[in-house]
Write a protein that holds these residues in place. Structure first.
Motif, PDB file in Angstrom:
ATOM      1  N   LEU A 156       0.826  -1.202   0.000  1.00  0.00           N
ATOM      2  CA  LEU A 156       0.000   0.000   0.000  1.00  0.00           C
ATOM      3  C   LEU A 156       0.866   1.259   0.000  1.00  0.00           C
ATOM      4  N   TYR A 157       1.925   1.254   0.777  1.00  0.00           N
ATOM      5  CA  TYR A 157       2.832   2.405   0.804  1.00  0.00           C
ATOM      6  C   TYR A 157       3.430   2.653  -0.579  1.00  0.00           C
ATOM      7  N   SER A 158       3.749   1.569  -1.265  1.00  0.00           N
ATOM      8  CA  SER A 158       4.313   1.682  -2.610  1.00  0.00           C
ATOM      9  C   SER A 158       3.281   2.230  -3.585  1.00  0.00           C
ATOM     10  N   LEU A 159       2.052   1.760  -3.461  1.00  0.00           N
ATOM     11  CA  LEU A 159       0.974   2.241  -4.341  1.00  0.00           C
ATOM     12  C   LEU A 159       0.706   3.729  -4.152  1.00  0.00           C
ATOM     13  N   ALA A 160       0.823   4.191  -2.924  1.00  0.00           N
ATOM     14  CA  ALA A 160       0.505   5.589  -2.611  1.00  0.00           C
ATOM     15  C   ALA A 160       1.411   6.566  -3.353  1.00  0.00           C
ATOM     16  N   THR A 161       2.593   6.106  -3.733  1.00  0.00           N
ATOM     17  CA  THR A 161       3.539   6.985  -4.439  1.00  0.00           C
ATOM     18  C   THR A 161       3.614   6.673  -5.935  1.00  0.00           C
ATOM     19  N   ASP A 162       2.787   5.719  -6.365  1.00  0.00           N
ATOM     20  CA  ASP A 162       2.784   5.332  -7.777  1.00  0.00           C
ATOM     21  C   ASP A 162       1.857   6.269  -8.565  1.00  0.00           C
ATOM     22  N   GLU A 163       2.425   7.048  -9.465  1.00  0.00           N
ATOM     23  CA  GLU A 163       1.641   8.014 -10.243  1.00  0.00           C
ATOM     24  C   GLU A 163       0.605   7.332 -11.126  1.00  0.00           C
ATOM     25  N   GLU A 164       0.867   6.100 -11.511  1.00  0.00           N
ATOM     26  CA  GLU A 164      -0.042   5.401 -12.416  1.00  0.00           C
ATOM     27  C   GLU A 164      -1.137   4.620 -11.682  1.00  0.00           C
ATOM     28  N   ALA A 165      -1.026   4.532 -10.374  1.00  0.00           N
ATOM     29  CA  ALA A 165      -2.043   3.796  -9.603  1.00  0.00           C
ATOM     30  C   ALA A 165      -3.324   4.607  -9.519  1.00  0.00           C
ATOM     31  N   ASP A 166      -4.441   3.995  -9.913  1.00  0.00           N
ATOM     32  CA  ASP A 166      -5.717   4.724  -9.853  1.00  0.00           C
ATOM     33  C   ASP A 166      -6.365   4.563  -8.484  1.00  0.00           C
ATOM     34  N   PHE A 167      -7.385   5.349  -8.244  1.00  0.00           N
ATOM     35  CA  PHE A 167      -8.063   5.358  -6.938  1.00  0.00           C
ATOM     36  C   PHE A 167      -8.643   3.996  -6.599  1.00  0.00           C
ATOM     37  N   GLN A 168      -9.221   3.318  -7.607  1.00  0.00           N
ATOM     38  CA  GLN A 168      -9.855   2.021  -7.377  1.00  0.00           C
ATOM     39  C   GLN A 168      -8.840   0.989  -6.864  1.00  0.00           C
ATOM     40  N   THR A 169      -7.648   0.997  -7.470  1.00  0.00           N
ATOM     41  CA  THR A 169      -6.603   0.054  -7.067  1.00  0.00           C
ATOM     42  C   THR A 169      -6.161   0.309  -5.628  1.00  0.00           C
ATOM     43  N   ILE A 170      -5.974   1.585  -5.321  1.00  0.00           N
ATOM     44  CA  ILE A 170      -5.557   1.939  -3.961  1.00  0.00           C
ATOM     45  C   ILE A 170      -6.641   1.584  -2.957  1.00  0.00           C
ATOM     46  N   GLN A 171      -7.897   1.850  -3.317  1.00  0.00           N
ATOM     47  CA  GLN A 171      -9.016   1.558  -2.418  1.00  0.00           C
ATOM     48  C   GLN A 171      -9.119   0.063  -2.132  1.00  0.00           C
ATOM     49  N   GLU A 172      -8.911  -0.749  -3.155  1.00  0.00           N
ATOM     50  CA  GLU A 172      -8.970  -2.201  -2.976  1.00  0.00           C
ATOM     51  C   GLU A 172      -7.846  -2.677  -2.039  1.00  0.00           C
ATOM     52  N   LYS A 173      -6.669  -2.054  -2.188  1.00  0.00           N
ATOM     53  CA  LYS A 173      -5.545  -2.427  -1.326  1.00  0.00           C
ATOM     54  C   LYS A 173      -5.812  -1.994   0.124  1.00  0.00           C
ATOM     55  N   VAL A 174      -6.430  -0.828   0.288  1.00  0.00           N
ATOM     56  CA  VAL A 174      -6.780  -0.357   1.630  1.00  0.00           C
ATOM     57  C   VAL A 174      -7.749  -1.341   2.292  1.00  0.00           C
ATOM     58  N   GLU A 175      -8.729  -1.807   1.533  1.00  0.00           N
ATOM     59  CA  GLU A 175      -9.700  -2.765   2.065  1.00  0.00           C
ATOM     60  C   GLU A 175      -9.015  -4.082   2.447  1.00  0.00           C
ATOM     61  N   ALA A 176      -8.054  -4.508   1.622  1.00  0.00           N
ATOM     62  CA  ALA A 176      -7.311  -5.740   1.914  1.00  0.00           C
ATOM     63  C   ALA A 176      -6.487  -5.576   3.187  1.00  0.00           C
ATOM     64  N   VAL A 177      -5.869  -4.395   3.332  1.00  0.00           N
ATOM     65  CA  VAL A 177      -5.080  -4.117   4.532  1.00  0.00           C
ATOM     66  C   VAL A 177      -5.970  -4.104   5.768  1.00  0.00           C
ATOM     67  N   ASN A 178      -7.135  -3.481   5.668  1.00  0.00           N
ATOM     68  CA  ASN A 178      -8.066  -3.437   6.801  1.00  0.00           C
ATOM     69  C   ASN A 178      -8.512  -4.844   7.200  1.00  0.00           C
ATOM     70  N   LYS A 179      -8.748  -5.677   6.205  1.00  0.00           N
ATOM     71  CA  LYS A 179      -9.137  -7.064   6.488  1.00  0.00           C
ATOM     72  C   LYS A 179      -7.983  -7.795   7.181  1.00  0.00           C
ATOM     73  N   GLY A 180      -6.773  -7.568   6.678  1.00  0.00           N
ATOM     74  CA  GLY A 180      -5.601  -8.191   7.289  1.00  0.00           C
ATOM     75  C   GLY A 180      -5.400  -7.734   8.723  1.00  0.00           C
ATOM     76  N   ASN A 181      -5.631  -6.430   8.959  1.00  0.00           N
ATOM     77  CA  ASN A 181      -5.492  -5.896  10.319  1.00  0.00           C
ATOM     78  C   ASN A 181      -6.517  -6.521  11.268  1.00  0.00           C
ATOM     79  N   ALA A 182      -7.709  -6.767  10.752  1.00  0.00           N
ATOM     80  CA  ALA A 182      -8.750  -7.393  11.568  1.00  0.00           C
ATOM     81  C   ALA A 182      -8.343  -8.816  11.951  1.00  0.00           C
ATOM     82  N   GLU A 183      -7.716  -9.518  11.015  1.00  0.00           N
ATOM     83  CA  GLU A 183      -7.250 -10.880  11.284  1.00  0.00           C
ATOM     84  C   GLU A 183      -6.125 -10.864  12.320  1.00  0.00           C
TER      85      GLU A 183
END
Length: 215
Positions: A156-183
């Motif tokens: 996610l940190y890498s995506l945040a600085t990627d100029e080509e990463a769109d909002f949808q991709t970042i949002q999906e990664k954020v959701e995955a991270v949140n799920k991982g944090n819950a686990e």
């Protein structure tokens, strides 16, 4: 010099063994538990450092989310710091795992306490050993999900600085991270419950030994 020092260490070990010979079951149990706790110290230290890093890293991530691609220099700096923090946490996780692995090896010392004692003591010590083993198993499960979550955070940190990463991709990664944090939270709770169970069984074991030795 090395041979003489080695001989001194061996003599000291033999002396300690002689001192523990004929000790009560309670004293022997205290010795084993004391050794296990000593082996676990690096784990406890690593846990404290990890908690501190997590708090700082979370703050950096929140700052990153408030920036835009126009703030590239600041965004890259924060992402780099967060990524280094995640790497440090993973290193500490390994240190903690190694410490608990070393502590777990000391569980064999409990076998020596129960085998020559009365049935109630043998059963109580066996129950304690199982409880402590279950706790180590719980930490292994925690470590597995923690590592996966940390890797996703780094992505996610890498995506945040990627100029080509769109909002949808970042949002999906954020959701995955949140799920991982819950686990991770669920696994941490399971480990804490296992630790509480060990403390309870430990008290019961000392009580059983005390009752047996009084009779």
């Amino acid at each position: 010099m090395k041979k003489r020092l080695a001989g001194t260490a061996l003599a000291a070990a033999m002396l300690l063994s002689a001192c523990s010979f004929g000790a009560s079951a309670e004293d022997r149990l205290s010795d084993v538990i004391g050794t296990i706790q000593e082996k676990e110290k690096p784990f406890l230290e690593a846990q404290e450092k990890m908690a501190s890093l997590e708090k700082e890293e979370f703050g950096k991530f929140n700052e990153m989310m408030e920036l835009t691609q126009e703030d590239r220099e600041e965004l890259s700096a924060l992402a780099g710091e967060a990524d280094e923090s995640a790497d440090e946490r993973l290193g500490l996780l390994e240190e903690g795992k190694e410490a608990l692995d070393n502590a777990r090896k000391e569980l064999s010392g409990l076998d020596e306490i129960g085998k020559d004692d009365e049935d109630p003591v043998r059963e109580a010590v066996g129950k304690l050993k199982q409880s402590m083993s279950d706790r180590y198993d719980a930490h292994e499960e925690f470590s597995e999900v923690y590592e996966k979550a940390a890797v996703m955070q780094k992505d996610l940190y890498s995506l945040a600085t990627d100029e080509e990463a769109d909002f949808q991709t970042i949002q999906e990664k954020v959701e995955a991270v949140n799920k991982g944090n819950a686990e991770v939270t669920a696994a941490a709770n399971a480990f804490n419950e296992a630790t509480e169970a060990v403390n309870t069984v430990k008290k019961e074991t000392y009580a059983t030994i005390g009752d047996t030795e009084e009779n």
